[in-house]
Design a protein around this motif. Structure first.
Motif, short mmCIF file in Angstrom:
data_model
loop_
_atom_site.label_atom_id
_atom_site.label_comp_id
_atom_site.label_asym_id
_atom_site.label_seq_id
_atom_site.Cartn_x
_atom_site.Cartn_y
_atom_site.Cartn_z
N GLY A 145 -1.69 98.08 9.48
CA GLY A 145 -2.94 97.41 9.82
C GLY A 145 -3.23 96.15 9.04
N GLY A 146 -2.49 95.86 7.98
CA GLY A 146 -2.71 94.62 7.24
C GLY A 146 -2.12 93.44 7.99
N ARG A 147 -2.48 92.23 7.55
CA ARG A 147 -1.92 91.01 8.15
C ARG A 147 -1.39 90.13 7.04
NH1 ARG A 147 0.20 89.45 10.93
NH2 ARG A 147 -0.69 87.67 11.98
N ALA B 172 -2.90 84.49 10.12
CA ALA B 172 -3.10 85.86 9.65
C ALA B 172 -4.32 86.52 10.30
CB ALA B 172 -3.24 85.88 8.13
N LEU B 173 -5.28 85.72 10.72
CA LEU B 173 -6.48 86.27 11.36
C LEU B 173 -6.23 86.66 12.82
CD1 LEU B 173 -9.16 83.85 9.88
CD2 LEU B 173 -9.00 86.32 9.45
N LYS B 174 -5.11 86.19 13.37
CA LYS B 174 -4.79 86.54 14.76
C LYS B 174 -4.10 87.90 14.81
CE LYS B 174 -4.09 81.76 16.33
NZ LYS B 174 -3.12 80.81 16.91
N PRO B 175 -4.14 88.57 15.97
CA PRO B 175 -3.36 89.80 16.11
C PRO B 175 -1.89 89.54 15.87
CG PRO B 175 -4.91 89.55 17.93
CD PRO B 175 -4.92 88.26 17.18
N SER C 217 1.95 89.23 16.30
CA SER C 217 2.76 88.96 17.49
C SER C 217 4.07 89.75 17.42
CB SER C 217 3.06 87.46 17.60
OG SER C 217 3.84 87.04 16.49
N ALA C 218 4.76 89.83 18.57
CA ALA C 218 6.01 90.57 18.62
C ALA C 218 7.06 89.95 17.70
CB ALA C 218 6.53 90.62 20.05
N ARG C 219 7.04 88.63 17.61
CA ARG C 219 7.96 87.92 16.71
C ARG C 219 7.14 87.00 15.81
NH1 ARG C 219 12.87 85.27 19.94
NH2 ARG C 219 13.53 85.00 17.78
N PRO C 220 7.56 86.83 14.55
CA PRO C 220 6.80 85.96 13.65
C PRO C 220 6.64 84.56 14.21
CG PRO C 220 8.43 87.22 12.41
CD PRO C 220 8.72 87.45 13.87
N ARG C 221 5.43 84.03 14.09
CA ARG C 221 5.14 82.67 14.57
C ARG C 221 5.52 81.66 13.50
NH1 ARG C 221 0.04 85.60 16.92
NH2 ARG C 221 -0.21 86.13 14.74
N ARG C 222 5.92 80.47 13.92
CA ARG C 222 6.28 79.38 13.02
C ARG C 222 5.45 78.15 13.35
NH1 ARG C 222 8.03 83.05 10.72
NH2 ARG C 222 10.18 83.54 10.15
N ARG C 223 4.90 77.51 12.31
CA ARG C 223 4.11 76.30 12.51
C ARG C 223 4.65 75.19 11.60
NH1 ARG C 223 2.81 79.02 16.10
NH2 ARG C 223 0.73 79.63 16.82
N PRO C 224 5.35 74.20 12.16
CA PRO C 224 5.82 73.07 11.34
C PRO C 224 4.65 72.17 10.95
CG PRO C 224 6.31 72.66 13.65
CD PRO C 224 5.73 74.06 13.58
N THR C 225 4.83 71.42 9.85
CA THR C 225 3.72 70.62 9.33
C THR C 225 3.79 69.15 9.71
OG1 THR C 225 4.89 70.09 7.28
CG2 THR C 225 3.56 72.10 7.31
N GLY C 226 4.99 68.65 10.02
CA GLY C 226 5.15 67.20 10.14
C GLY C 226 5.14 66.58 8.74
N HIS C 227 5.37 65.27 8.68
CA HIS C 227 5.37 64.58 7.39
C HIS C 227 5.10 63.10 7.62
CE1 HIS C 227 9.38 63.47 8.78
NE2 HIS C 227 9.35 62.49 7.89
N LEU C 228 4.73 62.39 6.53
CA LEU C 228 4.48 60.96 6.61
C LEU C 228 4.95 60.32 5.31
CD1 LEU C 228 3.13 58.50 8.05
CD2 LEU C 228 1.05 59.08 6.77
#
Length: 352
Positions: free
Chosen positions: A160-162, A323-326, A328-339
């Motif tokens: 039940g943890g996230r 982490a606040l979302k339910p 998912s079946a597979r871990p989500r990935r969020r790239p950041t971009g760069h400048l």
């Protein structure tokens, strides 16, 4: 009891349970629970004996089911490598901002880039019944160094943890991934565009994936220009200001022809600039310096620091959002971009 008269041991492939501790100590489950939780109602002598038996069995309190039964905790546990590093401070600020908007509290722990201590901090947070665990900081090249943490996080989420991570590839949880390789490529390309041929790298500790990824980007830029990464003078040191100072000293002593130093984070870049100042090496007339992250003070250094900007505060917010979302079946990935942010610490290579 077994035929030898000893108490029943847990099976080799079974994690020791509270009932095993209670049986070995010849006390009730309630007494064992109170002793291990440090609550009143158990004599000091009995409590010490119970704790000693728990250590010998390798028992670790498993509060997952209690957390789930009591509802999600209002506390977010955040583990960072180093609390006084501006990079982690800005990430923490993003976590705290969103947590406040959601009515959540944040508990921050420091791992010191020690995977064993990081695991200890993770278990501590879970024992404190946090509802969400966030881990920020580089992972490790050797997957065995993260196997135990990965297992703990899997069990935590199963009950039940996230959880979510920032800058980690291999924990099996949602992750925000800084644009490390592309950023390293952009730094090296910028210096070569300025005519620098003798480039050194003040790198963090070997074995960190962040260091490996940023170095890979630098190397790819050199290969793109027909140069060999073997031409780089790479000096590994702590991923801190002190490490930057030490790396710069070594570069000046062992590679005196260097005209540009790539520090693989801004903290190291600050240390590099400090050493150059003390050695009276003018920046950028004699030596150009670049960093990585664009922490809030980078623009205020003297000279102001050319660096790669990562959206650190937003990275903290994004990790908590995941982490606040339910789950998912597979871990989500969020790239950041760069400048690439060009400031006063870089200039044309000096004439030979």
């Amino acid at each position: 009891m077994d035929v030898s008269g000893g108490l029943r041991m847990p099976r080799a492939n079974q994690r020791p349970r509270l009932v095993d501790v209670a049986e070995h100590a010849a006390v009730s489950l309630a007494t064992a629970s109170r002793a291990l939780a440090g609550r009143e109602g158990v004599s000091a002598e009995v409590a010490d004996r119970i704790r000693q038996i728990a250590r010998e069995l390798g028992y670790v309190a498993n509060p997952y089911a209690r957390t789930l039964a009591g509802g999600a905790s209002s506390t977010v546990g955040l583990i960072v490598h180093q609390v006084d590093d501006p990079y982690f401070a800005e990430i923490a600020a993003g976590v705290i901002q969103l947590a406040a908007e959601q009515g959540l509290l944040v508990q921050i722990c420091q791992s010191g880039r020690d995977p064993g201590y990081e695991l200890q901090q993770l278990r501590h947070l879970i024992a404190q019944r946090v509802g969400i665990v966030l881990i920020s900081g580089s992972g490790y090249d050797d997957p065995r160094m993260e196997a135990a943490a990965r297992a703990e996080l899997a069990a935590f989420q199963d009950h039940g943890g996230r959880a979510a991570a920032i800058g980690r590839h291999a924990l099996g949880i949602d992750a925000v991934l800084p644009d490390n390789e592309a950023g390293g490529h952009a730094l090296a390309q910028h210096l070569m565009d300025l005519g620098h041929q003798r480039i050194a790298v003040a790198a963090g500790s070997a074995g960190l994936t962040t260091v490996a990824d940023r170095l890979a980007g630098v190397s790819s830029a050199l290969r793109q220009r027909g140069r060999s990464p073997a031409d780089l003078a790479v000096v590994h040191s702590d991923f801190t200001r002190g490490g930057g100072r030490a790396a710069a000293e070594q570069i000046l002593n062992e590679h005196p022809a260097t005209t540009a130093i790539i520090a693989l984070n801004d903290a190291m870049a600050m240390g590099v600039l400090s050493t150059l100042r003390s050695r009276r090496v003018p920046v950028p007339a004699r030596m150009s310096v670049v960093g990585f992250d664009d922490v809030s003070v980078a623009a205020d250094l003297a000279p102001s620091l050319t660096t790669i900007r990562l959206p650190m505060t937003e990275m903290g917010r994004t990790a908590l959002t995941l982490a606040l979302k339910p789950r998912s079946a597979r871990p989500r990935r969020r790239p950041t971009g760069h400048l690439l942010v060009v400031r006063d610490s870089t200039g044309p290579a000096p004439a030979t």
